[in-house]
Design a protein around this motif. Structure first.
Motif, PDB file in Angstrom:
ATOM      1  N   ILE A 349      53.508   4.417  -3.018  1.00  0.00           N
ATOM      2  CA  ILE A 349      53.039   5.234  -4.242  1.00  0.00           C
ATOM      3  C   ILE A 349      53.614   6.699  -4.607  1.00  0.00           C
ATOM      4  CG2 ILE A 349      51.151   7.365  -4.937  1.00  0.00           C
ATOM      5  CD1 ILE A 349      49.342   4.971  -2.897  1.00  0.00           C
ATOM      6  N   PHE A 350      54.179   7.698  -3.259  1.00  0.00           N
ATOM      7  CA  PHE A 350      54.668   9.141  -3.287  1.00  0.00           C
ATOM      8  C   PHE A 350      56.153   8.785  -3.922  1.00  0.00           C
ATOM      9  CE2 PHE A 350      56.918  13.198  -1.940  1.00  0.00           C
ATOM     10  CZ  PHE A 350      55.576  13.637  -2.374  1.00  0.00           C
ATOM     11  N   ALA A 351      56.816   7.078  -3.722  1.00  0.00           N
ATOM     12  CA  ALA A 351      58.408   7.399  -4.381  1.00  0.00           C
ATOM     13  C   ALA A 351      58.336   7.400  -5.785  1.00  0.00           C
ATOM     14  CB  ALA A 351      58.580   5.920  -3.497  1.00  0.00           C
ATOM     15  N   VAL A 352      57.083   6.796  -6.543  1.00  0.00           N
ATOM     16  CA  VAL A 352      57.361   6.867  -8.008  1.00  0.00           C
ATOM     17  C   VAL A 352      56.452   7.557  -8.913  1.00  0.00           C
ATOM     18  CG1 VAL A 352      57.164   4.185  -8.036  1.00  0.00           C
ATOM     19  CG2 VAL A 352      55.190   4.808  -7.907  1.00  0.00           C
ATOM     20  N   GLU A 353      55.825   8.340  -7.621  1.00  0.00           N
ATOM     21  CA  GLU A 353      55.101   8.939  -8.692  1.00  0.00           C
ATOM     22  C   GLU A 353      55.474  10.511  -9.478  1.00  0.00           C
ATOM     23  OE1 GLU A 353      50.834  10.579  -5.894  1.00  0.00           O
ATOM     24  OE2 GLU A 353      52.817  11.501  -5.594  1.00  0.00           O
ATOM     25  N   SER A 354      56.549  10.429  -9.357  1.00  0.00           N
ATOM     26  CA  SER A 354      57.427  11.699 -10.180  1.00  0.00           C
ATOM     27  C   SER A 354      58.507  11.224 -11.013  1.00  0.00           C
ATOM     28  CB  SER A 354      59.124  12.010  -8.987  1.00  0.00           C
ATOM     29  OG  SER A 354      59.321  10.749  -8.741  1.00  0.00           O
ATOM     30  N   SER A 355      58.363   9.703 -11.227  1.00  0.00           N
ATOM     31  CA  SER A 355      59.441   8.652 -12.698  1.00  0.00           C
ATOM     32  C   SER A 355      57.934   8.816 -13.308  1.00  0.00           C
ATOM     33  CB  SER A 355      60.197   8.291 -12.177  1.00  0.00           C
ATOM     34  OG  SER A 355      59.268   6.699 -11.424  1.00  0.00           O
ATOM     35  N   TRP A 356      57.088   8.075 -12.595  1.00  0.00           N
ATOM     36  CA  TRP A 356      55.849   7.968 -13.565  1.00  0.00           C
ATOM     37  C   TRP A 356      55.654   8.679 -13.822  1.00  0.00           C
ATOM     38  CZ3 TRP A 356      51.286   4.134 -11.015  1.00  0.00           C
ATOM     39  CH2 TRP A 356      51.336   3.067 -12.793  1.00  0.00           C
ATOM     40  N   PHE A 357      54.781   9.856 -13.400  1.00  0.00           N
ATOM     41  CA  PHE A 357      53.851  10.323 -14.082  1.00  0.00           C
ATOM     42  C   PHE A 357      54.909  11.640 -15.178  1.00  0.00           C
ATOM     43  CE2 PHE A 357      50.421  11.740 -10.036  1.00  0.00           C
ATOM     44  CZ  PHE A 357      50.814  10.134 -10.159  1.00  0.00           C
ATOM     45  N   SER A 358      56.155  11.324 -15.038  1.00  0.00           N
ATOM     46  CA  SER A 358      57.090  12.069 -15.965  1.00  0.00           C
ATOM     47  C   SER A 358      56.702  11.851 -16.756  1.00  0.00           C
ATOM     48  CB  SER A 358      58.156  12.651 -14.700  1.00  0.00           C
ATOM     49  OG  SER A 358      58.300  13.230 -13.941  1.00  0.00           O
ATOM     50  N   GLU A 359      56.631  10.730 -17.298  1.00  0.00           N
ATOM     51  CA  GLU A 359      56.945   9.811 -18.205  1.00  0.00           C
ATOM     52  C   GLU A 359      55.654   9.299 -18.728  1.00  0.00           C
ATOM     53  OE1 GLU A 359      61.031   7.054 -15.977  1.00  0.00           O
ATOM     54  OE2 GLU A 359      58.173   6.839 -15.942  1.00  0.00           O
ATOM     55  N   GLN A 360      54.962   9.864 -18.954  1.00  0.00           N
ATOM     56  CA  GLN A 360      54.065  10.253 -19.576  1.00  0.00           C
ATOM     57  C   GLN A 360      53.523  11.253 -20.154  1.00  0.00           C
ATOM     58  OE1 GLN A 360      51.359   7.213 -18.323  1.00  0.00           O
ATOM     59  NE2 GLN A 360      52.828   6.414 -17.127  1.00  0.00           N
ATOM     60  N   PHE A 361      54.357  12.725 -20.457  1.00  0.00           N
ATOM     61  CA  PHE A 361      54.333  13.132 -21.263  1.00  0.00           C
ATOM     62  C   PHE A 361      55.083  13.623 -21.904  1.00  0.00           C
ATOM     63  CE2 PHE A 361      51.156  13.945 -17.511  1.00  0.00           C
ATOM     64  CZ  PHE A 361      50.190  14.511 -18.085  1.00  0.00           C
ATOM     65  N   ARG A 419      49.761   2.956 -17.823  1.00  0.00           N
ATOM     66  CA  ARG A 419      50.950   1.951 -18.668  1.00  0.00           C
ATOM     67  C   ARG A 419      51.975   1.967 -17.901  1.00  0.00           C
ATOM     68  NH1 ARG A 419      54.661   4.802 -22.036  1.00  0.00           N
ATOM     69  NH2 ARG A 419      54.201   6.956 -21.755  1.00  0.00           N
ATOM     70  N   GLU A 420      52.944   0.448 -17.974  1.00  0.00           N
ATOM     71  CA  GLU A 420      54.410   0.998 -17.752  1.00  0.00           C
ATOM     72  C   GLU A 420      55.570   1.821 -17.905  1.00  0.00           C
ATOM     73  OE1 GLU A 420      56.997   0.495 -14.939  1.00  0.00           O
ATOM     74  OE2 GLU A 420      55.528  -0.958 -14.353  1.00  0.00           O
ATOM     75  N   THR A 421      55.806   2.438 -17.076  1.00  0.00           N
ATOM     76  CA  THR A 421      56.914   3.068 -18.639  1.00  0.00           C
ATOM     77  C   THR A 421      58.438   2.950 -18.038  1.00  0.00           C
ATOM     78  OG1 THR A 421      56.825   4.994 -16.799  1.00  0.00           O
ATOM     79  CG2 THR A 421      55.057   5.017 -18.734  1.00  0.00           C
ATOM     80  N   ALA A 422      58.720   2.170 -16.982  1.00  0.00           N
ATOM     81  CA  ALA A 422      60.153   1.560 -16.219  1.00  0.00           C
ATOM     82  C   ALA A 422      61.295   0.995 -17.509  1.00  0.00           C
ATOM     83  CB  ALA A 422      60.412   1.121 -15.119  1.00  0.00           C
ATOM     84  N   PRO A 423      62.167   1.169 -17.863  1.00  0.00           N
ATOM     85  CA  PRO A 423      62.910   1.082 -19.092  1.00  0.00           C
ATOM     86  C   PRO A 423      62.987  -0.835 -18.754  1.00  0.00           C
ATOM     87  CG  PRO A 423      63.350   2.829 -18.418  1.00  0.00           C
ATOM     88  CD  PRO A 423      62.597   2.396 -17.207  1.00  0.00           C
TER      89      PRO A 423
END
Length: 445
Positions: A349-361, A419-423
């Motif tokens: 969970i913690f590993a992807v929070e930085s990228s996933w959360f950032s990509e929401q805004f 939503r999924e955000t990984a390119p």
């Protein structure tokens, strides 16, 4: 309006340098924050609170621990506002100073026997400053890493600052194990706090050498900055902020149940010495130095959501087994229970929070959005060791076990709605949009 400066044009070494600097600072701040949790569970109940009942002293110590968590949304609000107005780098510097200064002063506090009620009052005040500093830290650190990273490697580079959390915890528990072995009396808990002055100096030196985020510079150049970004995010993205807060509960709440609460649980239940939990935490944290990078890189290939769900669903399944392993009283089982909880519940969970959360805004309110969402979860997570202790006193170990699993349920539901955000998975790679799949909104002045 999109970001026009591509992160892919940034040298790979620059992205690595910024991520490393963010990681070192996060490690220092995490060390400062986590030594309080260890001290609260093992020492502060007797040192700062005048009570002859062990469980009452632990509850009081955990209550002051919760105060720091309650202040983290304020730190997140300030960090979000200034991170979106004056830059990410400035936030990294003042948050480190606030956190480190409060930590060193805690190490110099008088005890209850020396100063009476003044001692716990000073402790609470410094814990509030710690909470503000720690709440301000995360958003700036991960944004600097993510916004300098190439789009197709944002998951990996975003996970680098996250290593600072297990590294800080590893250093914190290691500091207490060393001080317990070589020091006596109050110096056992004072020394780890006082040592923070050295770590803060190192962190400041490293962070002063990094450049500002290209996404912030781009938003500034295009005049898309918002005058009140934190208020703007609260007004327009409050549902998303709450969603992020709910998604975090399995990671942050589960973490503090498996570590801070478990330190006091093994003593209250007369199961084992607290050093067994410390060793489990240290082993899990050591594994986290590698697992975060692996999970971050995996999220670039298969998506943020699947990796996140691995951790949240495991949290649901592991609550009762974890406590059964702890209750066995066998050292290997206790160490394994804590380590596995960190490795498979917390780390994915913690590993992807930085990228996933950032990509929401969008970039012009990104610092505010992720800082508020991340730190709002602290309002609940900070009280969980206290709540778990109170529940245990009434219904036994099954209560905290079910509490642990319920956090996984909440996070899973929230993650499924994101939503999924990984390119590579979303199919939205835009070379002109390096710092996130959401482009900047026009400025609202």
């Amino acid at each position: 309006m999109s970001d026009t400066r591509s992160a892919s044009t940034q040298p790979g070494g620059n992205a690595a340098k910024v991520s490393f600097a963010s990681m070192i600072g996060s490690a220092v701040e995490s060390y400062d924050f986590f030594i309080y949790g260890t001290a609260a569970a093992g020492w502060f109940g007797k040192v700062f609170f005048h009570t002859t009942e062990p469980i009452v002293g632990i509850l009081a110590a955990f209550a002051t621990m919760a105060v720091g968590f309650f202040m983290r949304p304020l730190g997140g609000y300030l960090a979000g506002h200034f991170g979106d107005r004056v830059g990410r780098k400035a936030v990294l510097l003042w948050s480190l100073l606030a956190m480190g200064g409060a930590t060193v002063l805690i190490g110099a506090l008088p005890t209850y026997e020396q100063a009476g009620v003044i001692a716990p009052l000073l402790l609470i005040f410094l814990r509030m400053l710690q909470g503000i500093g720690f709440g301000a830290e995360w958003g700036g650190a991960v944004l600097m890493a993510c916004e300098h990273a190439p789009a197709n490697r944002r998951g990996f580079f975003g996970a680098v600052p996250q290593i600072g959390i297990p590294m800080g915890l590893l250093m914190a528990n290691g500091a207490f194990l060393l001080s317990s072995a070589f020091l006596e009396g109050d110096w056992v808990w004072r020394a780890p706090f006082l040592f923070s002055v050295v770590m803060v100096a190192v962190g400041m030196y490293i962070r002063l050498g990094v450049s500002e985020s290209p996404a912030f510079e781009q938003a500034k150049a295009e005049n898309t900055l918002v005058e009140q970004p934190a208020l703007h995010a609260l007004r327009n993205d409050w549902r998303k902020i709450l969603q992020l807060a709910g998604a975090r509960l399995a990671e942050t709440g589960g973490y503090y149940i498996a570590t801070s609460f478990m330190l006091s649980y093994v003593l209250l239940a007369n199961v084992a010495a607290k050093e067994n939990v410390l060793w489990g935490t240290m082993i899990g944290s050591a594994l986290g130095l590698v697992s975060h990078l692996l999970f971050g890189a995996l999220s670039d290939r298969i998506g943020r959501k699947p990796v996140f769900l691995l951790g949240s669903i495991f949290t649901i399944a592991f609550g009762i087994p974890m406590f059964l392993m702890i209750n066995s009283g066998v050292t290997v089982m206790i160490v394994a229970a804590v380590a596995v909880s960190l490795l498979l519940s917390h780390d994915p969970i913690f590993a992807v929070e930085s990228s996933w959360f950032s990509e929401q805004f969008p970039a012009n309110v990104r610092s505010s959005g992720i800082s508020l969402g991340y730190n709002c979860a602290s309002l609940i997570a900070g009280a969980l060791p206290f709540i778990a202790t109170a529940i245990y006193s009434q219904v036994g170990w099954m209560g905290p076990a079910l509490l642990f699993s319920s956090l996984g349920v909440i996070s899973t539901v929230c993650a499924l709605k994101m939503r999924e955000t990984a390119p590579a998975v979303a199919g939205k790679v835009e070379s002109s949009n390096p710092a996130g799949l959401v482009v900047s909104r026009p400025a609202h002045r």
